[in-house]
Write a protein that holds these residues in place. Structure first.
Motif, PDB file in Angstrom:
ATOM      1  N   LEU A 180       0.821  -1.211   0.000  1.00 25.40           N
ATOM      2  CA  LEU A 180       0.000   0.000   0.000  1.00 25.40           C
ATOM      3  C   LEU A 180       0.848   1.251   0.000  1.00 25.40           C
ATOM      4  O   LEU A 180       0.333   2.348  -0.029  1.00 25.40           O
ATOM      5  CB  LEU A 180      -0.879   0.028   1.254  1.00 25.40           C
TER       6      LEU A 180
ATOM      7  N   ILE B  98      -0.507  -3.937   7.124  1.00 26.05           N
ATOM      8  CA  ILE B  98      -0.193  -2.990   8.193  1.00 26.05           C
ATOM      9  C   ILE B  98       1.184  -2.364   7.967  1.00 26.05           C
ATOM     10  O   ILE B  98       1.367  -1.158   8.114  1.00 26.05           O
ATOM     11  CB  ILE B  98      -0.217  -3.717   9.548  1.00 26.05           C
ATOM     12  N   THR B  99       2.152  -3.205   7.572  1.00 20.19           N
ATOM     13  CA  THR B  99       3.489  -2.678   7.340  1.00 20.19           C
ATOM     14  C   THR B  99       3.451  -1.531   6.338  1.00 20.19           C
ATOM     15  O   THR B  99       4.000  -0.454   6.579  1.00 20.19           O
ATOM     16  CB  THR B  99       4.397  -3.764   6.746  1.00 20.19           C
TER      17      THR B  99
ATOM     18  N   LEU C 211       0.864   0.112   5.190  1.00 23.30           N
ATOM     19  CA  LEU C 211       0.027   1.229   5.633  1.00 23.30           C
ATOM     20  C   LEU C 211       0.845   2.152   6.524  1.00 23.30           C
ATOM     21  O   LEU C 211       0.842   3.378   6.363  1.00 23.30           O
ATOM     22  CB  LEU C 211      -1.191   0.688   6.387  1.00 23.30           C
ATOM     23  N   GLY C 212       1.580   1.538   7.453  1.00 22.53           N
ATOM     24  CA  GLY C 212       2.441   2.336   8.316  1.00 22.53           C
ATOM     25  C   GLY C 212       3.517   3.044   7.504  1.00 22.53           C
ATOM     26  O   GLY C 212       3.792   4.227   7.710  1.00 22.53           O
ATOM     27  N   MET C 213       4.090   2.317   6.555  1.00 20.98           N
ATOM     28  CA  MET C 213       5.127   2.901   5.714  1.00 20.98           C
ATOM     29  C   MET C 213       4.574   4.099   4.952  1.00 20.98           C
ATOM     30  O   MET C 213       5.249   5.116   4.783  1.00 20.98           O
ATOM     31  CB  MET C 213       5.642   1.835   4.750  1.00 20.98           C
ATOM     32  N   MET C 214       3.340   3.986   4.516  1.00 24.53           N
ATOM     33  CA  MET C 214       2.700   5.086   3.800  1.00 24.53           C
ATOM     34  C   MET C 214       2.591   6.331   4.701  1.00 24.53           C
ATOM     35  O   MET C 214       2.971   7.434   4.309  1.00 24.53           O
ATOM     36  CB  MET C 214       1.311   4.615   3.371  1.00 24.53           C
ATOM     37  N   LEU C 215       2.125   6.112   5.939  1.00 24.47           N
ATOM     38  CA  LEU C 215       2.012   7.242   6.868  1.00 24.47           C
ATOM     39  C   LEU C 215       3.386   7.844   7.141  1.00 24.47           C
ATOM     40  O   LEU C 215       3.571   9.052   7.150  1.00 24.47           O
ATOM     41  CB  LEU C 215       1.377   6.781   8.187  1.00 24.47           C
ATOM     42  N   ILE C 216       4.360   6.940   7.351  1.00 23.31           N
ATOM     43  CA  ILE C 216       5.693   7.414   7.703  1.00 23.31           C
ATOM     44  C   ILE C 216       6.310   8.210   6.559  1.00 23.31           C
ATOM     45  O   ILE C 216       6.827   9.306   6.750  1.00 23.31           O
ATOM     46  CB  ILE C 216       6.590   6.217   8.075  1.00 23.31           C
TER      47      ILE C 216
END
Lengths: 375, 406, 353
Positions: free
Chosen positions: A85, A141-142, A144-149
């Motif tokens: 994602l 989740i990984t 998704l988190g990477m996207m936010l980060i």
């Protein structure tokens, strides 16, 4: 018509014992997407007879190029049972970072900046891959988190907007043409497509499919599952960075260059008959899915469908097309099951080939960040 | 073998669905079934292809804004952020603070989700730094969420700020929260309004109607009659953008121009470029481009270049990349602005209020337009491409570095 | 395929590729790291950490008004996330929630402006049931992957909203706004709404047959079907339940915003955030494990984080970085115990039908 040929060409380049069967197998689960693509391209022809003039057709392919490249990368990740994602965020970050680099080093050579982006994209993929495989975090989740980060970090770093301008040399790949008529983006797309096909045809590609089909079986037969998956993420990240170069080249600096790309790429791959959860599907079909999606956008635009209703039509078509793809066509055609067509023999432990299809794709894991309304 | 039957049923159902979908899609080509003729670019009716008028359109406000645009503002001409149009002063002595040397200002921001707001917030922070008496400046960012902004306003008004500045995310939905806050602390609203006049002052530039009309009038003047106009909008349903378009629509309807397409770009340059390219294919030529904001203006210009055509008269905004392209490519262009210098005014207003000095009930700021004549005044080399030139920040400490320039 | 081997054990362990090692450690080991306990411990830890950090900056974190604000901020996301838990438990997913919220607030506010409050509530709930039903039927009937099905639904709703609404619409009477603003003692009324909805969902998932079927379907759909669970119907019902919760969130937001807003759901990214909260709460994305209690913990952690950021006036972009790290780190922690030996057949959850 020419789009499938474009994407089909690399497949034919591969030396094969029985070319005919090879092509059928390459088409495999993707049959519906080719039908969809042909229908859409015909509809485009009806809507706009000028569409197939070389110039406008090439410009269509040029516009589709980033999505096609993203779809190829996303395919590699999806087919081994994961999701990425973060590709939209990598595209945004890539464009912003390039502008920021040029802000600090206005004279940097475009090759250097492009290389930096590709390495950066691969690194982001490496991190996602390692977190997913080593720490056992679901890739949804990984990434998704990477996207936010990534989005947060890039804008935190640049204070909200990039400082530099992308010079024309850098933008050439996304905007310029070779020999005055062939857009470089089309060349990049062809090269990336060929590489993707070669990768999936290689030993690595087969282990990728096997991993997606059943990672335990693959591991038992000696596949290094962790490494295979991580490499898929790295390739997807690099593909996203290449798409960033094209998008940045095509339209210049923008703080939302990659918005929505992650879900478009996944939609394209799924349209191509690739099963979420892995193990099945062909990369050519995935790229054809990307072309279909772009053709759909263009058609809706040309049809003058009320801007607002566009997304409704898009939603209906995507659901219907995937519903169609989920159906088992072999029964209707009364022929050998094509479900075994994504090299099934590669499944090392021969995981029950006679079963018509896996029961159901593993429950989906993924999302799309609804683009907020800018104001 | 139940499975096979279900599989087949599934296939049939799916194919029926796709067939239906294709039919739906195909139908739109000749007769859009029941879709209202909203913003579609039909172009066959008497409305010059502009579609029906927005439900936001208010004739009285439209007339007022166009009248304001012709007036000369009061106040220092070199500081437009301190100027005011047609002020009706209101008494603020009840808010006079006991300790004018130790002021805590609070600001509930809708978000910094676009470059306009990012530049604006920098302006506001710089303005705060200019005033030593402001000892604490608290900003809560709602990240575009109405619900969070309501909580933010409640939190700030309970915190003991001396004054509360609010930049609402949405007009209607923040009204109750602002009403609550008004009872506790002097409130200054700016940019978007709220549906209550309990705020001490409402700071805003002339508005969207004037913006849209300036751009449309420019095209009416520059493009030959019957010329084909392409209108690019960001997205439907955003009030400040709806007013811009509805004013432009009024102007186009009166003119002899033919608006061939009204399209939404989502603010995405790549999409805008595609839309312009498609429009060129479809209509052969485009004689003018109207935009409701500048984010995608450069992409539109490039679409013409890439198609090997001259760039027709085009409207943009005061964003740096557009101004640069305008000068470099010698465009026929105009850039109405929704000035970011308005972010300075609320701080000035708050200090006035806490001193007990009169402020206008509605602080109307001028809304300058960048034209060929004054382009040189606004185009500052070295600023980042997404900077907004009408920032009123050139003489502030930290310029240009804090705004990303050099 | 692997289903063959798990067929004789209908209540067998979840067979999920994504979690690689379907096996789990001994139940005693699991107990000590039960995600529900874990997430509430994490919430406590974040609160204490926030209190320390804010206190170091000279602020006061643990005030009544701040605690109330945190609770208030839990409500909207909490309602959506509780609904999202239902579908995720069942092995599905709903990406259309954000647009459904937007449409829900619009329908609520417009109906209230013309008709009564009761009509409006019924209209929103009817809309929710319809959307949930369609979602569920597309997933089960057309066998479209839930990701795509609900994404498509999101697009359909988006087109509908953009075609029919050009901005905030409708009006909410003051009597109904009380749901968004009133308090009983220090506690906002809406918090009780969240508690009621969550309690109801907890009862459904843990104490009814439908709930058992949901866990069974999410754990291993094929096995569940073989043991007589009508998985299709279960998935459809889960989607309806989810949409109903989303409808409740829409009603709450309508009360709070006093109008319908076309971007009420999308700007807040409720689709993403709700899934993040559910996963943060220890529910397995693949389905079959987790529950409402954990989800509430996940929502609470996010709300406390937000409050700490607010107190410290953290740059909003930096917030996203921290959120991303927290989400990944939390899930990595949950995933850890499963790295210990992996017996192919662990004890069943004990709650499957």
């Amino acid at each position: 018509m020419s789009a499938p040929t474009d994407t089909g060409t690399p497949a034919k380049n591969v030396p094969a014992a029985t070319p005919g069967k090879r092509v059928v197998r390459a088409l495999g689960t993707g049959i519906p997407v080719y039908v969809l693509l042909v229908v859409l391209l015909l509809a485009l022809l009806v809507t706009d007879p000028g569409f197939y003039e070389p110039d406008s057709f090439l410009s269509f392919v040029k516009r589709a190029a980033p999505l096609v490249i993203l779809a190829a990368g996303q395919y590699l990740v999806i087919v081994c049972g994961e999701f990425d994602l973060s590709v939209g965020a990598i595209v945004t970050a890539g464009v912003v970072v390039a502008a920021e680099l040029y802000g600090s080093f206005p004279d940097a050579h475009w090759l250097v900046v492009t290389a930096v982006l590709l390495v950066g994209g691969a690194l982001a993929g490496l991190v996602s891959g390692l977190i997913t495989t080593v720490l056992r975090v679901p890739s949804f989740i990984t990434t998704l988190g990477m996207m936010l980060i990534l989005e947060g970090a890039v804008f935190f770093w640049t204070g909200g907007s990039p400082q530099g301008v992308l010079p024309s040399a850098f933008r050439q790949l996304g905007r310029g043409t070779a020999f005055g008529w062939l857009p470089w983006a089309v060349v990049a797309c062809l090269v990336a497509g060929t590489v993707a096909v070669l990768v999936t045809r290689s030993d690595f590609g087969r282990t990728l499919l096997a991993t997606g089909d059943s990672d335990r079986a693959a591991a038992l037969s000696g596949v290094r599952v962790i490494r295979v998956r991580t490499v898929a993420f790295i390739l997807s990240g690099a593909a996203a960075a290449l798409a960033a170069v094209l998008v940045g080249g095509f339209s210049g600096v923008s703080a939302q260059a990659g918005r929505g790309y992650e879900f478009e790429a996944i939609t394209a791959v799924v349209l191509g008959g690739v099963v979420l959860g892995g193990g099945r599907g062909s990369v050519v079909a995935a790229m054809a899915g990307a072309f279909s999606l772009q053709a759909l956008f263009t058609l809706l635009n040309l049809q003058g469908v009320s801007g607002a209703l566009e997304s409704t039509v898009q939603g209906v078509i995507v659901i219907a097309a995937v519903g169609l793809g989920a159906a088992d066509w072999s029964r209707l055609r009364g022929r050998r099951t094509p479900s075994g067509s994504g090299p099934p023999g590669s499944t090392p432990t021969g995981a029950a080939p006679p079963g018509p299809t896996p029961p159901r794709p593993t429950p989906p894991t993924g999302t799309h960040p609804s683009g907020g309304t800018p104001s | 073998m139940n499975a096979i039957r279900t599989v087949r049923r599934r296939a049939l159902a799916a194919s029926a669905a796709l067939l239906g979908a294709v039919l739906v899609a195909a139908c739109t080509s000749d007769a859009p079934p029941e879709s209202p003729p909203a913003a579609s670019g039909g172009g066959s009716t008497a409305d010059a292809g502009t579609g029906k008028q927005s439900t936001f359109f208010e004739q009285a406000e439209y007339d007022r804004q166009l009248a304001l645009a012709d007036q000369t503002p009061e106040g220092p001409a070199d500081k437009p952020w301190e100027q005011m149009l047609n002020p009706e002063m209101t008494d603020t002595s009840q808010y006079k603070t006991a300790d004018p040397g130790d002021i805590e200002l609070c600001f509930s921001n809708a978000g910094v989700f676009n470059p306009w707001r990012q530049v604006g917030l920098k302006n506001m922070r710089a303005e705060v730094k200019l005033h030593k008496e402001i000892t604490k400046f608290t900003v809560l960012d709602a990240q575009g969420k109405d619900d969070k902004q309501i909580s933010d306003i409640q939190e700030l008004s309970a915190r003991g700020c001396d004054a509360l500045i609010v930049s609402p995310n949405t007009t209607a939905t923040l009204t109750p929260a602002v009403k609550q806050a008004c009872g506790k602390v002097p409130v200054i609203v700016f940019d978007r309004g709220v549906e209550t006049d309990c705020a001490v002052t409402f700071v805003n530039p002339i508005g969207g109607y004037a913006y849209g009309a300036v751009a449309a009038d420019f095209l009416v003047e520059k493009v030959k009659p019957k010329g084909k106009i392409l209108a690019l909008r960001i997205s439907p349903g955003v009030d400040v953008l709806e007013t811009r378009w509805s004013a432009a629509k009024v102007a186009f309807d009166k003119s002899e121009l033919d608006v061939v397409d009204v399209k939404f770009t989502d603010g995405d340059p790549a999409k805008a470029k595609s839309i312009v390219t498609d429009a060129l294919t479809r209509h052969g030529d485009i004689d003018g481009v109207w935009m409701d904001s500048g984010a995608t203006a450069v992409a539109a210009v490039e679409a013409f270049e890439d198609a090997g055509k001259d760039v027709p008269p085009i409207t943009g905004e005061d964003q740096q990349d557009f101004l640069q392209a305008w000068q470099d490519k010698d465009l026929t262009a105009i850039a109405p602005a929704y000035p970011t210098f308005q972010w300075r005014t609320p701080v000035i207003a708050a200090l006035d209020i806490l001193k007990g000095e009169d402020v206008p009930k509605e602080w109307k700021l001028p809304q300058p337009t960048i034209t060929q004549e004054n382009l040189g005044d606004y185009l500052k080399p070295g600023m980042p491409p997404l900077h907004y030139a009408m920032c009123g920040c050139e003489s502030m400490p930290g310029f240009p570095k804090d705004w990303g320039g050099k | 395929m692997t289903t063959v081997e798990s067929a004789p054990a209908p209540s067998g362990p979840p067979r999920k590729r994504t979690s690689l090692s379907g096996g789990k450690g001994l139940s005693t080991v699991r107990r000590s790291v039960d995600p529900v306990v874990g997430v509430w411990l994490a919430a406590l830890a974040v609160t204490i950490l926030g209190w320390i950090v804010v206190a170091a900056q000279g602020g006061n974190f643990l005030t009544t008004s701040n605690a109330v604000a945190i609770l208030q901020n839990c409500v909207a996301l909490g309602l959506v996330a509780v609904g999202q838990s239902a579908v995720i438990l069942t092995g599905s997913l709903d990406l259309s929630v954000a647009y459904l919220i937007s449409l829900g607030t619009l329908v609520a506010a417009e109906t209230m402006a013309s008709g009564g409050v009761v009509t409006a509530v019924l209209a929103v709930l009817a809309l929710s049931v319809a959307v949930g039903l369609v979602n569920g039927l597309i997933v089960t009937g057309l066998k479209v992957n839930a990701f795509i099905a609900t994404l498509g639904m999101a697009f359909i709703l988006r087109g509908w909203i953009e075609d029919n609404y050009t901005g905030p619409a409708g009006e909410v009477p003051v009597s109904f706004q009380r749901l968004g603003y009133d308090r009983i003692g220090p506690i906002p009324v809406s918090v009780f709404l969240l508690i009621a909805v969550a309690a109801l969902m907890w009862l459904i998932t843990r104490r009814t047959r439908l709930g058992h079927h949901m866990y069974a379907t999410g754990g291993d759909e094929h096995a569940a079907r073989l043991s007589g669970v009508r998985t299709g119907r279960t998935v459809v019902l889960a989607h309806v339940l989810c949409s109903l919760c989303v409808g409740a969130a829409a009603l709450f937001l309508a009360a709070r915003l006093a109008a319908g807003a076309p971007w009420a759901g999308t700007e807040a990214r409720y689709d993403l955030e709700s899934i993040a909260a559910v996963v943060l709460g220890g529910t397995a994305l693949a389905g079959g494990r987790g529950g409402v209690a954990g989800t509430l913990g996940g929502v609470f952690v996010l709300a406390v984080l937000d409050s700490v950021f607010n107190q410290l006036s953290v740059d909003p972009f930096f917030k996203n970085v921290v959120r991303g790290v927290v989400i990944i780190a939390a899930v990595a922690l949950y995933a850890r115990p499963r790295r210990t030996p992996k017996p192919p057949k662990a004890l069943p959850e004990g709650r499957t039908a």
